[in-house]
Enzyme design. Structure first.
Site, PDB file in Angstrom:
ATOM      1  N   LYS A  31      -2.977   1.382  -0.126  1.00 24.82           N
ATOM      2  CA  LYS A  31      -2.520   2.750   0.111  1.00 24.82           C
ATOM      3  C   LYS A  31      -1.839   3.329  -1.115  1.00 24.82           C
ATOM      4  O   LYS A  31      -1.971   4.506  -1.412  1.00 24.82           O
ATOM      5  CB  LYS A  31      -1.557   2.775   1.300  1.00 24.82           C
ATOM      6  CG  LYS A  31      -2.272   2.798   2.633  1.00 24.82           C
ATOM      7  CD  LYS A  31      -1.312   2.969   3.779  1.00 24.82           C
ATOM      8  CE  LYS A  31      -0.609   1.678   4.088  1.00 24.82           C
ATOM      9  NZ  LYS A  31       0.176   1.717   5.327  1.00 24.82           N
ATOM     10  N   ARG A  90      -7.206 -10.597   4.201  1.00 29.49           N
ATOM     11  CA  ARG A  90      -7.417  -9.158   4.196  1.00 29.49           C
ATOM     12  C   ARG A  90      -8.810  -8.853   3.658  1.00 29.49           C
ATOM     13  O   ARG A  90      -9.405  -9.658   2.937  1.00 29.49           O
ATOM     14  CB  ARG A  90      -6.331  -8.431   3.419  1.00 29.49           C
ATOM     15  CG  ARG A  90      -6.182  -8.843   1.975  1.00 29.49           C
ATOM     16  CD  ARG A  90      -4.934  -8.235   1.355  1.00 29.49           C
ATOM     17  NE  ARG A  90      -5.037  -6.805   1.190  1.00 29.49           N
ATOM     18  CZ  ARG A  90      -4.158  -5.932   1.679  1.00 29.49           C
ATOM     19  NH1 ARG A  90      -3.112  -6.352   2.355  1.00 29.49           N
ATOM     20  NH2 ARG A  90      -4.301  -4.654   1.489  1.00 29.49           N
ATOM     21  N   GLU A  92       2.320   1.111   8.675  1.00 27.49           N
ATOM     22  CA  GLU A  92       3.449   1.883   8.164  1.00 27.49           C
ATOM     23  C   GLU A  92       2.913   3.284   7.857  1.00 27.49           C
ATOM     24  O   GLU A  92       1.909   3.405   7.143  1.00 27.49           O
ATOM     25  CB  GLU A  92       3.992   1.234   6.882  1.00 27.49           C
ATOM     26  CG  GLU A  92       5.188   1.993   6.360  1.00 27.49           C
ATOM     27  CD  GLU A  92       5.789   1.400   5.096  1.00 27.49           C
ATOM     28  OE1 GLU A  92       5.361   0.308   4.669  1.00 27.49           O
ATOM     29  OE2 GLU A  92       6.676   2.061   4.539  1.00 27.49           O
TER      30      GLU A  92
HETATM   31  P1  ATP Z   1      -1.917  -1.434   1.882  1.00 30.82           P
HETATM   32  O1  ATP Z   1      -1.906  -2.748   1.165  1.00 30.82           O
HETATM   33  O2  ATP Z   1      -3.234  -0.757   1.860  1.00 30.82           O
HETATM   34  O3  ATP Z   1      -0.818  -0.528   1.496  1.00 30.82           O
HETATM   35  P2  ATP Z   1      -0.429  -2.354   4.076  1.00 30.82           P
HETATM   36  O4  ATP Z   1      -0.596  -3.756   4.480  1.00 30.82           O
HETATM   37  O5  ATP Z   1       0.799  -2.034   3.336  1.00 30.82           O
HETATM   38  O6  ATP Z   1      -1.728  -1.839   3.386  1.00 30.82           O
HETATM   39  P3  ATP Z   1       0.225  -1.459   6.694  1.00 30.82           P
HETATM   40  O7  ATP Z   1       0.344  -0.080   7.195  1.00 30.82           O
HETATM   41  O8  ATP Z   1       1.435  -2.299   6.629  1.00 30.82           O
HETATM   42  O9  ATP Z   1      -0.472  -1.362   5.297  1.00 30.82           O
HETATM   43  O10 ATP Z   1      -0.912  -2.223   7.474  1.00 30.82           O
HETATM   44  C1  ATP Z   1      -1.052  -2.231   8.868  1.00 30.82           C
HETATM   45  C2  ATP Z   1      -1.800  -3.462   9.268  1.00 30.82           C
HETATM   46  O11 ATP Z   1      -3.079  -3.495   8.649  1.00 30.82           O
HETATM   47  C3  ATP Z   1      -1.071  -4.711   8.827  1.00 30.82           C
HETATM   48  O12 ATP Z   1      -1.077  -5.618   9.895  1.00 30.82           O
HETATM   49  C4  ATP Z   1      -1.870  -5.221   7.666  1.00 30.82           C
HETATM   50  O13 ATP Z   1      -1.791  -6.591   7.567  1.00 30.82           O
HETATM   51  C5  ATP Z   1      -3.292  -4.722   7.990  1.00 30.82           C
HETATM   52  N1  ATP Z   1      -4.073  -4.526   6.785  1.00 30.82           N
HETATM   53  C6  ATP Z   1      -3.752  -3.783   5.704  1.00 30.82           C
HETATM   54  N2  ATP Z   1      -4.677  -3.881   4.743  1.00 30.82           N
HETATM   55  C7  ATP Z   1      -5.649  -4.690   5.227  1.00 30.82           C
HETATM   56  C8  ATP Z   1      -6.889  -5.195   4.724  1.00 30.82           C
HETATM   57  N3  ATP Z   1      -7.321  -4.862   3.515  1.00 30.82           N
HETATM   58  N4  ATP Z   1      -7.606  -6.012   5.505  1.00 30.82           N
HETATM   59  C9  ATP Z   1      -7.179  -6.340   6.731  1.00 30.82           C
HETATM   60  N5  ATP Z   1      -6.031  -5.909   7.269  1.00 30.82           N
HETATM   61  C10 ATP Z   1      -5.263  -5.101   6.541  1.00 30.82           C
HETATM   62 MG    MG Z   2       2.316  -3.403   4.752  1.00 31.80          MG
END
Ligand code: ATP
Ligand code: MG
Length: 578
Positions: free
Chosen positions: A284, A274, A49
């Site tokens: 983020k 994760r 995102e």
């Molecule tokens: P954050 O929790 O940091 O805001 P998010 O999951 O909201 O991260 P996205 O932009 O939706 O951020 O993530 C893009 C992809 O990266 C998704 O498939 C998510 O599952 C993966 N992802 C995000 N954080 C991690 C992590 N710590 N380890 C592995 N994969 C991750």
């Molecule tokens: Mg997300």
């Protein structure tokens, strides 16, 4: 630190010595191909995102998705899941593309946006309304929460649940055309308010939101929820394996429901753990706060766990990819020791970084018996790990700088470096002996160390066999270049910054000593031409890179990437002994 033996750590320790370890997702893909599922096709995607910069956790997901596609001759899309106009920005899209590319992955012409599917998603919603599977609801957010029930109690049906298809179609059309205020109406799936899985209790598919979107502008007055957009976007792109983190496990039945009701291509969702790392936060939302509140200089501050930050810090893409491979892919969440990431980095830099001399906290040394106007060009090896990196010349002269730490007027027991009457070897040069000091009249501090050298002890000469206990680094005062060096430490003082009593802000664990600036360092002249972003080992001190954003010929600026002390290697050696 060493006691924190999580599942991932023990798995990865084993993995670190083997070639690419297998993992359950690779096994699923292998099995699917063997069974001929999706005609053997493997098509993944990385779906960020665009509401912030990518961090090292995202790198794990990127390596996994792009890596599996490459391994099985498939494809991986880059898809921006941009269905929330209020938090998304073009600068984030650009940074994400830069970071994925830098990590070494290529999405070809498959740069997609969920917002490009707006019309298709709207048509899907109409399809569900027409089949009686979705309805327009007038409950506001608070009322909806009341009706939802709890984990232990079922919810109640919305009073608007039984609207006719025609009424729903009309209202949804009017939601689209912007007739209703924000938050006043939603489109909801008609599933089961008594489901033990709260995600299935008539979840919202669309909301009224009159916000300007960074791509579609003001065209839309309604936006799909992530839950409605995500699975359908995967389906539209023909994704075979929709890999995501654990928090989506409970949403999978909902994604399956949508795909089954719509009767469209059904990707298989697979959840993995994760990445969490010690001494930092990977969210983020939290990283955005650190930037907004000025705790760091920006998203690319070298202390940040963002890809942009660690790149500027001097991490290499190879080291990160290698780390992601080694930590493996587990089902259970765990925390990886940041020392392991640093270990992967050292391993890579050890091979590729030229070794040079730099003095961070200088003190003058005058060699009394060395001729006043003489300069020698001494041969130095660029990297003993890799002879192909060649040698360079280092100028030597009568007045040098050494580290303040390498001289003691009154040496403690066991101190073998320079002290009155004692000898040390100058790296690539001669053995010198301290014969006196000059003190600052006002402060009494030693301002200059007086030495003599032994001309018979030149490094590399046949007569240089005499041994002394210590070798120290140095630069020639007349030839050295002034530089600023920034020393970085962990961003947080605690292994788990989120481990706090209730009501205490996690930012209390920020490390006030995470940045130390040394404005007056001296580096050998070889570094005058170093390109921005290039990394060196400063002998005995660590790895340092030329700051990619601010360094210039007029003002050379280095970031300390990492020290030489490898705590992870020690942990690994320790665990092998057991
Ligand atoms: P954050 O929790 O940091 O805001 P998010 O999951 O909201 O991260 P996205 O932009 O939706 O951020 O993530 C893009 C992809 O990266 C998704 O498939 C998510 O599952 C993966 N992802 C995000 N954080 C991690 C992590 N710590 N380890 C592995 N994969 C991750
Ligand atoms: Mg997300």
């Amino acid at each position: 630190m060493a006691t924190k033996t999580t599942e991932a750590n023990s798995e990865t320790r084993a993995a670190a010595t083997d070639a690419a370890p297998s993992h359950f997702i690779r096994n699923i893909v292998t099995e699917d191909r063997r069974a001929g599922k999706n005609q053997g096709r493997v098509h993944t995607r990385f779906p960020p995102e665009p509401n912030g910069y990518l961090h090292i956790g995202h790198a794990k997901s990127i390596c996994l998705n792009f890596g599996l596609a490459a391994e099985f001759g498939g494809l991986c899309n880059l898809r921006f899941d941009d269905t929330n106009p209020s938090k998304e920005e073009v600068q984030y899209v650009e940074s994400i593309k830069e970071d994925v590319r830098w990590l070494g992955f290529d999405w070809g012409d498959r740069e997609f946006y969920a917002s490009d599917y707006s019309e298709q998603l709207y048509q899907f919603a109409l399809q569900l309304i027409k089949s009686g599977k979705a309805f327009v609801c007038d409950l506001d957010a608070d009322q909806m929460r009341e009706y939802r029930g709890t984990l232990t109690e079922p919810g109640k049906n919305s009073p608007y649940r039984d609207r006719s298809v025609d009424e729903n179609l009309g209202l949804f059309q009017r939601m689209r055309s912007g007739e209703f205020p924000d938050g006043s109406r939603t489109l909801r799936a008609k599933i089961d308010m008594a489901s033990p899985n709260i995600n299935l209790r008539d979840p919202v598919m669309y909301r009224v939101l009159r916000a300007t979107h960074h791509r579609t502008g003001d065209r839309w007055r309604i936006y799909p929820t992530y839950d409605f957009a995500h699975g359908q976007s995967d389906s539209i792109e023909g994704i075979t394996h929709s890999i995501c983190t654990h928090e989506f496990e409970d949403h999978r039945p909902l994604y399956d429901w949508f795909l089954d009701q719509l009767n469209i291509h059904h990707p298989q969702q697979i959840e993995f753990a994760r990445l969490n790392l010690t001494y930092t936060v990977l969210s983020k939302r939290k990283l955005l706060l650190l930037v907004k509140e000025g705790h760091v200089a920006g998203w690319d501050d070298p202390r940040m766990p963002t890809i942009a930050g660690i790149r500027r810090r001097g991490y290499t893409a190879e080291a990160i990819r290698n780390f992601c491979e080694r930590i493996g892919v587990a089902k259970r969440n765990s925390t990886v020791d940041i020392a392991m990431l640093e270990h992967c980095l050292r391993e890579d830099l050890n091979k590729r970084a030229p070794r040079v001399m730099a003095v961070l906290r200088p003190i003058r040394v005058v060699i009394e018996n060395y001729p006043e106007n003489q300069t020698e060009e001494l041969a130095a090896v660029n990297n003993p790990e890799d002879p192909s990196m060649g040698t360079r010349k280092v100028p030597f002269s009568r007045v040098l700088y050494i580290e303040q730490d390498d001289f003691r007027e009154e040496p403690p027991k066991g101190y073998f470096r320079l002290s009155p009457g004692n000898e040390v070897r100058l790296r690539y040069a001669y053995i010198i002996k301290c014969v006196g000091v000059v003190k600052d009249a006002a402060t009494g501090a030693v301002s200059e160390v007086r030495c003599t050298y032994d001309p018979e002890t030149k490094s590399g000469s046949s007569r240089s066999s005499r041994k002394v206990k210590a070798t120290i680094h140095w630069v020639s005062v007349a030839h050295a270049i002034q530089a600023e060096v920034r020393l970085y430490d962990h961003l947080f003082t605690k292994e788990d910054p989120d481990d706090l009593p209730d009501g205490i802000d996690w930012k209390i664990n920020l490390n006030p000593q995470s940045l130390e600036i040394l404005p007056d360092c001296r580096v050998e002249p070889y570094l005058g031409d170093a390109a921005r972003g290039s990394t060196f080992q400063f002998e005995r001190l660590g790895y340092f890179c030329v700051d990619a954003a601010e360094s210039s010929r007029q003002r050379l600026l280095f970031n300390r990437t990492i020290t030489l002390r490898d705590t992870w290697a020690k942990i690994e050696r320790g665990s092998k002994k057991l």
